[in-house]
Design a protein around this motif. Structure first.
Motif, mmCIF file in Angstrom:
data_model
loop_
_atom_site.group_PDB
_atom_site.id
_atom_site.type_symbol
_atom_site.label_atom_id
_atom_site.label_comp_id
_atom_site.label_asym_id
_atom_site.label_seq_id
_atom_site.Cartn_x
_atom_site.Cartn_y
_atom_site.Cartn_z
ATOM 1 N N GLU A 293 -8.549 1.793 15.722
ATOM 2 C CA GLU A 293 -9.430 2.887 16.164
ATOM 3 C C GLU A 293 -10.451 2.440 17.199
ATOM 4 O OE1 GLU A 293 -11.177 5.467 13.194
ATOM 5 O OE2 GLU A 293 -9.526 4.898 11.864
ATOM 6 N N ARG B 138 -8.892 -6.041 5.729
ATOM 7 C CA ARG B 138 -9.789 -5.268 4.865
ATOM 8 C C ARG B 138 -10.512 -6.172 3.873
ATOM 9 N NH1 ARG B 138 -5.679 -0.816 4.592
ATOM 10 N NH2 ARG B 138 -6.692 1.060 5.349
ATOM 11 N N ASN C 212 -4.977 11.259 9.833
ATOM 12 C CA ASN C 212 -5.713 10.434 8.863
ATOM 13 C C ASN C 212 -4.837 10.232 7.630
ATOM 14 O OD1 ASN C 212 -8.605 12.348 9.729
ATOM 15 N ND2 ASN C 212 -8.137 10.286 10.402
ATOM 16 N N GLY C 213 -4.880 9.026 7.126
ATOM 17 C CA GLY C 213 -4.129 8.738 5.901
ATOM 18 C C GLY C 213 -2.648 8.508 6.126
ATOM 19 N N ALA C 214 -2.217 8.461 7.381
ATOM 20 C CA ALA C 214 -0.782 8.340 7.675
ATOM 21 C C ALA C 214 -0.238 6.955 7.326
ATOM 22 C CB ALA C 214 -0.538 8.630 9.159
ATOM 23 N N GLY C 215 -1.093 5.928 7.466
ATOM 24 C CA GLY C 215 -0.636 4.566 7.196
ATOM 25 C C GLY C 215 -0.757 3.647 8.401
ATOM 26 N N LYS C 216 -1.609 4.013 9.361
ATOM 27 C CA LYS C 216 -1.767 3.204 10.582
ATOM 28 C C LYS C 216 -2.487 1.892 10.264
ATOM 29 C CE LYS C 216 -4.129 6.516 12.584
ATOM 30 N NZ LYS C 216 -4.129 7.542 11.491
ATOM 31 N N THR C 217 -3.646 2.019 9.627
ATOM 32 C CA THR C 217 -4.416 0.807 9.315
ATOM 33 C C THR C 217 -3.644 -0.101 8.361
ATOM 34 O OG1 THR C 217 -6.451 2.052 9.632
ATOM 35 C CG2 THR C 217 -6.652 -0.048 8.488
ATOM 36 N N ASN C 218 -2.882 0.513 7.440
ATOM 37 C CA ASN C 218 -2.088 -0.305 6.514
ATOM 38 C C ASN C 218 -1.141 -1.229 7.279
ATOM 39 O OD1 ASN C 218 -3.343 0.990 4.429
ATOM 40 N ND2 ASN C 218 -1.595 2.262 3.820
ATOM 41 N N ARG D 104 0.837 -1.217 0.000
ATOM 42 C CA ARG D 104 0.000 0.000 0.000
ATOM 43 C C ARG D 104 0.867 1.260 0.000
ATOM 44 N NH1 ARG D 104 -5.452 -1.020 -0.066
ATOM 45 N NH2 ARG D 104 -6.139 -2.948 0.893
ATOM 46 N N SER D 105 0.748 2.110 1.061
ATOM 47 C CA SER D 105 1.487 3.383 1.009
ATOM 48 C C SER D 105 2.975 3.217 1.348
ATOM 49 C CB SER D 105 0.830 4.394 1.960
ATOM 50 O OG SER D 105 0.640 3.836 3.240
ATOM 51 N N ASP E 269 -4.962 -4.875 -5.077
ATOM 52 C CA ASP E 269 -5.188 -3.527 -4.538
ATOM 53 C C ASP E 269 -4.127 -3.144 -3.516
ATOM 54 O OD1 ASP E 269 -7.342 -3.173 -6.109
ATOM 55 O OD2 ASP E 269 -8.851 -3.515 -4.552
ATOM 56 N N ILE E 270 -3.443 -4.161 -2.996
ATOM 57 C CA ILE E 270 -2.426 -3.891 -1.980
ATOM 58 C C ILE E 270 -1.119 -3.411 -2.617
ATOM 59 C CG2 ILE E 270 -1.075 -4.983 -0.142
ATOM 60 C CD1 ILE E 270 -3.569 -6.830 0.150
ATOM 61 N N ASP E 271 -0.867 -3.825 -3.865
ATOM 62 C CA ASP E 271 0.335 -3.345 -4.575
ATOM 63 C C ASP E 271 0.434 -1.841 -4.400
ATOM 64 O OD1 ASP E 271 0.151 -5.890 -5.558
ATOM 65 O OD2 ASP E 271 0.274 -5.323 -7.678
ATOM 66 N N ARG E 272 1.597 -1.377 -4.016
ATOM 67 C CA ARG E 272 1.739 0.074 -3.888
ATOM 68 C C ARG E 272 1.529 0.719 -5.243
ATOM 69 N NH1 ARG E 272 5.932 3.856 -4.166
ATOM 70 N NH2 ARG E 272 7.392 2.210 -4.727
ATOM 71 N N ARG E 273 0.689 1.727 -5.265
ATOM 72 C CA ARG E 273 0.439 2.448 -6.514
ATOM 73 C C ARG E 273 1.744 2.999 -7.036
ATOM 74 N NH1 ARG E 273 -4.359 5.639 -8.336
ATOM 75 N NH2 ARG E 273 -6.126 4.425 -7.645
HETATM 76 N N1 LIG Z 1 -2.321 0.388 -2.954
HETATM 77 C C1 LIG Z 1 -1.991 1.567 -2.414
HETATM 78 N N2 LIG Z 1 -0.885 2.222 -2.843
HETATM 79 C C2 LIG Z 1 -0.528 3.409 -2.287
HETATM 80 N N3 LIG Z 1 -1.217 3.980 -1.284
HETATM 81 C C3 LIG Z 1 -2.306 3.370 -0.835
HETATM 82 C C4 LIG Z 1 -2.744 2.122 -1.358
HETATM 83 N N4 LIG Z 1 -3.860 1.743 -0.712
HETATM 84 C C5 LIG Z 1 -4.112 2.708 0.185
HETATM 85 N N5 LIG Z 1 -3.187 3.692 0.127
HETATM 86 C C6 LIG Z 1 -3.089 4.925 0.924
HETATM 87 O O1 LIG Z 1 -2.484 4.667 2.146
HETATM 88 C C7 LIG Z 1 -2.739 5.783 2.979
HETATM 89 C C8 LIG Z 1 -2.789 5.375 4.416
HETATM 90 O O2 LIG Z 1 -3.958 4.599 4.631
HETATM 91 P P1 LIG Z 1 -4.364 4.055 6.063
HETATM 92 O O3 LIG Z 1 -5.716 3.492 5.915
HETATM 93 O O4 LIG Z 1 -3.305 3.188 6.603
HETATM 94 O O5 LIG Z 1 -4.415 5.408 6.900
HETATM 95 P P2 LIG Z 1 -4.690 5.596 8.450
HETATM 96 O O6 LIG Z 1 -3.439 6.143 9.066
HETATM 97 O O7 LIG Z 1 -5.238 4.378 9.023
HETATM 98 O O8 LIG Z 1 -5.757 6.770 8.382
HETATM 99 P P3 LIG Z 1 -7.142 6.981 9.213
HETATM 100 O O9 LIG Z 1 -6.754 7.672 10.488
HETATM 101 O O10 LIG Z 1 -7.903 7.881 8.313
HETATM 102 O O11 LIG Z 1 -7.776 5.671 9.400
HETATM 103 C C9 LIG Z 1 -4.012 6.421 2.446
HETATM 104 O O12 LIG Z 1 -3.727 7.728 1.993
HETATM 105 C C10 LIG Z 1 -4.412 5.530 1.288
HETATM 106 O O13 LIG Z 1 -4.971 6.227 0.214
#
Ligand SMILES: Nc1ncnc2c1ncn2[C@@H]1O[C@H](COP(=O)(O)OP(=O)(O)OP(=O)(O)O)[C@@H](O)[C@H]1O
Ligand SMILES: [Mg+2]
Length: 387
Positions: free
Chosen positions: A330, A69, A48-54, A28-29, A75-79
Motif C-alpha cells: 500500500e 507482520r 480489502n481482505g482479498a489476501g494481498k498483504t498475506n 493465512r487465507s 497465527d499464520i496457520d490457516r483458520r
Molecule cells: N490465519 C488466518 N487464517 C485464515 N484467514 C486469515 C488468517 N489471518 C488472516 N486472515 C484473513 O486473510 C484475509 C486477507 O488478509 P490481507 O491482509 O492479505 O488482505 P489485503 O488484501 O491486504 O486487504 P487490505 O486491502 O485491507 O489491506 C483477511 O480477511 C484476514 O482476516
C-alpha cells in the motif's frame, strides 16, 4: 513507462533477486496457492481482505525473522486448516535459482527452513541467499514508535551486506537473555556470567559496527540523491556506536565488557540489560527541512522511508551486485502522483522485483504490461489482470 536503457543499473553485473515460483499451503487465507512468474515487478490489486498483504507476508518469510507482520507462527496457520503452514519458492539469486521451503509443522513451535531441499540449521541461513526489504502501513509510525522496530528495520537492511549479521544478532540476544536469566535467579556464577558477557561483547560490537557502516554508506547515497524523495541523513545511534566512531573496536569491546561486569547488580535489580547492542537506534533526518524524521509529517516520514529503501537497493547493487526484493504494501496509495511515478521509475530503472499492492488498479496506470505483471487478488486467489 519509459526508462532509458542507459539508465538501467542492471546492465552491470548485477542479479535481480526475484521470486519466480511461489507455493503456499494453509498460509493465512490461502489453502493452496500457486504463482509462476519472471523477475518483473508484481502488482497486486483487489478489495480489502482479498489476501494481498498475506502474499507479501509469505514472501517476507524467505528472509530470516518474523516476517513483515512480526506475527506469531501459529497465527499464520490457516483458520480451520490442518494446522501448520508452508511457503515454497524458487528465488533467482546470485547463486542461481534456489529452492527455498519454510514453514511450521503442526505441533512445532519453530519455523523450519530448507534450502535446495536440505534442512538449514537456522533461519539465519536464508540471509545467505535472499535480500528482501519491506514497507508496510504499520511502518508509518516507525520513526515515532519505540527503537526496537527501527533496529529490526536497520538489521534487515544489514542482512543483505553481511549475511552473518542475522546469526550474530541472534547470538547476542541469546547471550543477553541467558545472562539476565542467571542474574534474575540470583546466580552469581562469575565464570558463567563472564562467558556470556564475552559473547555479548564479541557479537554486540560486531553488530554495532555493521549497523554503523551500513548507515554511513546509505547516508552517502541518500545525501547525493536527487528527485522528489527527500534526501536523508541516516545514522546508527547509541553508546556502542559512539565508541566505535571515536576509537578502535578493541577499546569499544573492553569498555562494554567492563560495563556489563559492573552492571550485574543493577541489571539483576531492574530485570533489564542497561547497555549493549540492543539499545542502538536508527536516527534519520530530513536534510531539506533540517528536521529529525520523528518531527516530519506522516507523508514526509513515508517519503523518507521510501528514500532509504531505494538507497539501500542502490547500495546493495553497487557493493554486492544484487538488487533486493522489495515488498511495498500500500505504498502507492499514500503518494502524490509525482512521487508515485518517481517510485515506479526508480524501481524500473534499478530493475528490482518489487511486489506492489493497492486496492485500486488505477494507481498503477502509469506502468505498462511490459513493465510489470499485474494480478487481481480476490477471495484468496490471484488471476492475471489484463490491462
Ligand atoms: N490465519 C488466518 N487464517 C485464515 N484467514 C486469515 C488468517 N489471518 C488472516 N486472515 C484473513 O486473510 C484475509 C486477507 O488478509 P490481507 O491482509 O492479505 O488482505 P489485503 O488484501 O491486504 O486487504 P487490505 O486491502 O485491507 O489491506 C483477511 O480477511 C484476514 O482476516
Ligand atoms: Mg493489506
Amino acid at each position: 513507462m519509459k526508462v532509458p536503457e542507459t539508465q538501467r543499473d542492471t546492465a552491470l553485473d548485477t542479479t535481480v533477486m526475484a521470486v519466480t515460483r511461489l507455493r503456499l499451503t494453509d498460509f493465512r487465507s490461502y489453502d493452496s496457492f500457486r504463482f509462476d512468474g519472471d523477475s518483473r515487478p508484481v502488482v497486486l490489486t483487489g478489495p480489502n481482505g482479498a489476501g494481498k498483504t498475506n502474499l507479501l507476508e509469505a514472501v517476507s518469510y524467505l528472509a530470516p525473522g518474523r516476517g513483515l507482520r512480526g506475527a506469531r507462527l501459529s497465527d499464520i496457520d490457516r483458520r480451520y486448516g490442518k494446522g501448520g503452514w508452508a511457503v515454497a519458492a524458487t528465488v533467482q539469486t546470485q547463486e542461481g535459482s534456489v529452492d527455498i521451503g519454510t514453514g511450521r509443522d503442526a505441533g512445532n513451535t519453530r519455523r523450519t527452513v530448507r534450502i535446495s531441499n536440505n534442512p538449514a540449521q537456522s533461519q539465519a541461513a536464508l540471509a545467505e541467499f535472499v535480500s528482501v526489504v519491506w514497507l508496510t502501513p504499520q511502518m508509518d509510525r516507525l520513526f515515532t514508535d519505540g527503537a526496537s522496530a527501527r533496529r529490526r528495520f536497520l538489521d534487515r537492511l544489514v542482512y543483505g551486506f553481511d549475511p552473518s549479521h542475522a546469526s550474530r544478532v541472534n547470538a547476542y540476544d541469546h547471550a543477553m537473555r541467558e545472562r539476565l536469566r542467571l542474574l534474575k535467579a540470583g546466580r552469581r556464577d562469575s565464570a558463567w556470567l563472564s562467558a556470556l558477557e564475552n559473547a555479548m561483547v564479541e557479537h554486540g560490537v560486531a553488530v554495532a559496527a555493521a549497523r554503523l557502516s551500513l548507515c554511513e554508506h546509505l547516508s552517502e547515497i541518500s545525501v547525493a540523491a536527487d528527485g522528489p524523495f527527500p534526501r536523508a541523513r541516516i545514522a546508527a545511534a547509541g553508546v556502542l556506536e559512539d565508541d566505535l566512531r571515536k576509537g578502535p573496536a578493541l577499546a569499544a569491546e573492553d569498555r562494554l565488557r567492563a560495563v556489563l561486569a559492573g552492571n550485574r547488580g543493577l541489571d539483576a535489580e531492574s530485570g533489564r540489560t542497561t547497555e549493549g547492542a540492543h539499545r542502538s537506534d536508527l536516527a534519520v533526518a530530513h536534510i531539506g527541512k533540517d528536521m529529525p524524521a520523528e518531527l516530519c509529517s506522516t507523508g514526509e516520514q513515508k517519503a523518507l522511508l521510501i528514500a532509504i529503501v531505494l538507497a539501500h537497493a542502490r547500495l546493495l547493487a553497487r557493493h554486492n551486485g544484487v538488487i533486493p526484493l522489495l515488498l511495498l504494501d500500500e505504498v502507492a496509495a499514500h503518494l502524490d502522483v509525482e512521487r508515485r511515478h518517481a517510485l515506479f521509475a526508480d524501481i524500473l530503472e534499478q530493475g528490482a522485483q518489487a511486489w506492489l499492492t493497492g486496492a485500486d488498479a488505477t494507481l498503477f496506470d502509469e506502468l505498462s504490461p511490459n513493465d510489470a505483471a499485474f494480478y487481481r487478488v480476490q477471495d484468496a486467489s490471484m488471476t492475471p489482470l489484463l490491462k
